[in-house]
Structure formats: structure tokens, C-alpha cells
Design a protein around this motif. Structure first.
Motif, PDB file in Angstrom:
ATOM      1  N   GLU A 246      49.932 109.231 -26.319  1.00  0.00           N
ATOM      2  CA  GLU A 246      48.267 109.438 -26.507  1.00  0.00           C
ATOM      3  C   GLU A 246      47.819 110.639 -26.142  1.00  0.00           C
ATOM      4  O   GLU A 246      48.290 111.131 -25.453  1.00  0.00           O
ATOM      5  N   ARG A 247      47.061 111.190 -27.021  1.00  0.00           N
ATOM      6  CA  ARG A 247      46.698 112.540 -26.768  1.00  0.00           C
ATOM      7  C   ARG A 247      47.313 113.879 -26.751  1.00  0.00           C
ATOM      8  O   ARG A 247      47.126 114.496 -26.014  1.00  0.00           O
ATOM      9  N   GLY A 248      48.829 113.619 -27.591  1.00  0.00           N
ATOM     10  CA  GLY A 248      49.738 114.930 -26.938  1.00  0.00           C
ATOM     11  C   GLY A 248      48.966 116.001 -26.991  1.00  0.00           C
ATOM     12  O   GLY A 248      48.848 116.734 -27.669  1.00  0.00           O
TER      13      GLY A 248
ATOM     14  N   PRO B  66      48.778 121.013 -31.647  1.00  0.00           N
ATOM     15  CA  PRO B  66      48.543 119.429 -31.116  1.00  0.00           C
ATOM     16  C   PRO B  66      47.199 119.761 -30.344  1.00  0.00           C
ATOM     17  O   PRO B  66      46.070 118.789 -29.981  1.00  0.00           O
ATOM     18  N   GLY B  67      46.644 120.677 -29.981  1.00  0.00           N
ATOM     19  CA  GLY B  67      45.460 120.288 -28.563  1.00  0.00           C
ATOM     20  C   GLY B  67      45.553 120.888 -27.687  1.00  0.00           C
ATOM     21  O   GLY B  67      44.157 121.679 -27.607  1.00  0.00           O
TER      22      GLY B  67
ATOM     23  N   SER C  33      56.240 116.260 -24.091  1.00  0.00           N
ATOM     24  CA  SER C  33      55.209 115.663 -23.222  1.00  0.00           C
ATOM     25  C   SER C  33      56.425 114.765 -22.891  1.00  0.00           C
ATOM     26  O   SER C  33      56.069 114.607 -21.723  1.00  0.00           O
ATOM     27  N   ALA C  34      56.030 114.440 -23.659  1.00  0.00           N
ATOM     28  CA  ALA C  34      57.477 112.381 -23.145  1.00  0.00           C
ATOM     29  C   ALA C  34      58.330 113.303 -22.606  1.00  0.00           C
ATOM     30  O   ALA C  34      59.713 112.086 -22.143  1.00  0.00           O
ATOM     31  N   GLY C  35      59.460 114.199 -22.648  1.00  0.00           N
ATOM     32  CA  GLY C  35      60.588 115.038 -22.077  1.00  0.00           C
ATOM     33  C   GLY C  35      61.888 113.741 -22.922  1.00  0.00           C
ATOM     34  O   GLY C  35      62.238 113.495 -22.157  1.00  0.00           O
TER      35      GLY C  35
ATOM     36  N   GLY D 260      43.527 114.420 -20.951  1.00  0.00           N
ATOM     37  CA  GLY D 260      43.854 112.789 -21.202  1.00  0.00           C
ATOM     38  C   GLY D 260      45.389 112.151 -21.700  1.00  0.00           C
ATOM     39  O   GLY D 260      44.649 111.111 -21.975  1.00  0.00           O
ATOM     40  N   GLU D 261      45.913 112.999 -21.500  1.00  0.00           N
ATOM     41  CA  GLU D 261      47.291 113.019 -22.474  1.00  0.00           C
ATOM     42  C   GLU D 261      48.020 111.192 -21.987  1.00  0.00           C
ATOM     43  O   GLU D 261      47.766 111.293 -20.546  1.00  0.00           O
TER      44      GLU D 261
END
Ligand SMILES: C[S@@+](CC[C@H](N)C(=O)[O-])C[C@H]1O[C@@H](n2cnc3c(N)ncnc32)[C@H](O)[C@@H]1O
Length: 243
Positions: A208-210, A14-15, A145-147, A214-215
Motif C-alpha cells: 500500500e502507498r509504495g 511513484p510518490g 520497497s518490498a525487497g 504511510g507505506e
């Protein structure tokens, strides 16, 4: 005469370059040629992820998309121009393969999950030896990332492109427990309306941007912008707490 090279279609994750598989990293290090898509004036997301892993002497085939702004995908001119672009890109990769070089074709996330690399894979796969390396998808990074555990037990998870019509989106959202809505962009207002109509607006989370610099993670209700950038998605977790 040398044997043709192998086409490696490599999932780049993903990044975060640390979210690359060991196999992908090994292939990147050993490939004499890498190929990737990029928007005009940009390095290319997959190429950026590769930076930490490639051999600096590698030859690069950079394919720049012919459009800088979005054109409706059902526009016949768009289709014709993209077909021509993918044909030419595939020819460049074929030239390297014919010369006996292995080519690592980079793709964000997982290549076989809405991946742009599939357009070259479809053209070259029937004629060349090929291997595909799966990658961690953007959605997996976003819910992590969002848990946000996304689906439990027998929850049904629907993956929906935001490009669907409002009625279609609403109908599918009504029939699911959990959802991932991709391709948000200019479809944001429509997606909000459909989520509200399906009674899911309060559970929706915008990412955004996971797993990239800039996540950003916010409840959809707190998002004030009218549109969203390319790397964004909306998550609706399933029946939380039911285990
Ligand atoms: C053409 S699809 C590519 C999907 C990719 N092959 C994957 O496995 O995730 C592009 C869409 O994926 C979503 N996406 C992919 N990676 C993302 C990330 N790291 N953060 C947020 N959205 C992402 C966005 O909705 C974007 O519009």
C-alpha cells in the motif's frame, strides 16, 4: 503571433519526490504552466510530488474529477461525463499552448502506463508539439520497497487489473510465473480467491502507498481488511532463487 507552446507529459514517479528523473525536474522548473488531475477536495497526488520541484510563480491548471465515488466504468453515464471532463480539460491546456506557453502535464508513475494524462495526450498530441518524459512506475517502487525481485531469466510477468472477472484472473494467474495485480480496491476478496485457485496465495505480497508516506507492506495472508485503498497492489514474485 507567437508559436504554440509544447505539451510536456511528465512522469512524476511513484510518490517520493527524489524518485523523479532529472529531466522531469528540469521541465518542471522551467514550465510556466503545470496541469494535473485531482480528486474533489484533494491537492492531487502528482501535484504533491511536484511541490519540491516547481517554480512558485507557475500557473496551475487543476482539473477536478467529476466523481467522488467509484461508478462502474461501463456505465454509459460515467463514460459520457468523463469524456466531457477530458474534453474541457484538454481545451484549457490548448488555450495555454495557443498562447505560446509550454505546459507540463503531470502524471503519477509513468504516463503511458495506465496514466490518466493519456486522455489529454490523445486529444492534444495530434495538434501540438509534444514530448513525454517517462517515470518510475508505482509497481517498480512497490517491488523495490518490498525487497522482492519480481522476475528472473525467462519468467513471464503478467500485469493484471483487479477489475477482471474472477475466472479471467484465475486463468491468467495459472499461466504466469510472476504477477502484479493493480486496482485492488473493492476487488480484494475476488483477487484473493483467484490467487488461491491458481495456487499463488501464499506467495502474494500486498503493498500500500509504495514509496509514499504511510507505506505498508504485508503478506497477503496477513491482511485483514476487506477492501484496499486506491494506491495499493498485490505482487507475486516469480521463480525466486532460479538464476
Ligand atoms: C491508474 S493506475 C496508474 C499507474 C501509474 N501511471 C504508474 O505508472 O504506476 C493506478 C493504479 O496503480 C497502482 N499504483 C500506482 N502507484 C502506486 C503506489 N505508489 N503504490 C501502490 N500502488 C500504486 C494502484 O494499483 C492504482 O490503483
Amino acid at each position: 503571433m507567437s508559436h504554440p507552446g509544447t505539451l510536456y507529459t511528465v512522469g512524476m514517479g511513484p510518490g517520493d519526490p527524489d524518485l523523479l528523473t532529472l529531466k522531469a525536474a528540469r521541465i518542471l522548473r522551467s514550465s510556466p504552466v503545470i496541469a494535473f488531475f485531482a480528486k474533489r477536495g484533494c491537492t492531487g497526488h502528482a501535484r504533491c510530488i511536484a511541490d519540491a520541484h516547481i517554480n512558485k510563480a507557475v500557473a496551475e491548471l487543476r482539473f477536478e474529477y467529476p466523481f467522488t465515488t467509484e461508478i462502474p466504468h461501463d456505465d454509459p453515464q460515467y463514460r459520457a461525463a468523463m469524456d466531457c471532463f477530458y474534453d474541457k480539460s484538454a481545451e484549457s491546456v490548448a488555450t495555454a499552448l495557443d498562447a505560446g506557453q509550454d505546459v507540463a502535464l503531470l502524471c503519477e508513475g509513468d504516463p503511458f502506463f495506465y496514466g490518466s494524462a493519456m486522455y489529454l495526450f490523445d486529444r492534444l498530441g495530434p495538434s501540438y508539439r509534444h514530448k513525454t518524459i517517462p517515470g518510475i512506475t508505482g509497481m517498480s517502487a512497490c517491488w523495490t520497497s518490498a525487497g522482492l525481485p519480481i522476475a528472473h531469466g525467462d519468467d513471464v510477468l503478467s500485469i493484471l487489473p483487479g477489475t477482471l472477472s474472477a475466472d479471467d484472473l484465475t486463468e491468467r494467474l495459472r499461466r504466469t510465473d510472476a504477477a502484479v495485480i493493480m486496482k485492488v480496491g473493492r476487488n480484494l476478496a475476488k483477487i484473493r480467491t483467484s490467487l488461491a485457485a491458481a495456487g499463488l496465495g501464499e506467495r502474494a505480497v500486498y503493498v500500500e502507498r509504495g514509496a509514499m508516506a504511510g507505506e505498508r507492506i504485508v503478506a497477503l495472508r496477513d491482511l485483514t481488511e476487506p477492501t484496499a485503498p486506491y494506491f495499493s497492489m498485490i505482487l507475486v514474485p516469480g521463480r525466486q532463487g532460479v538464476r
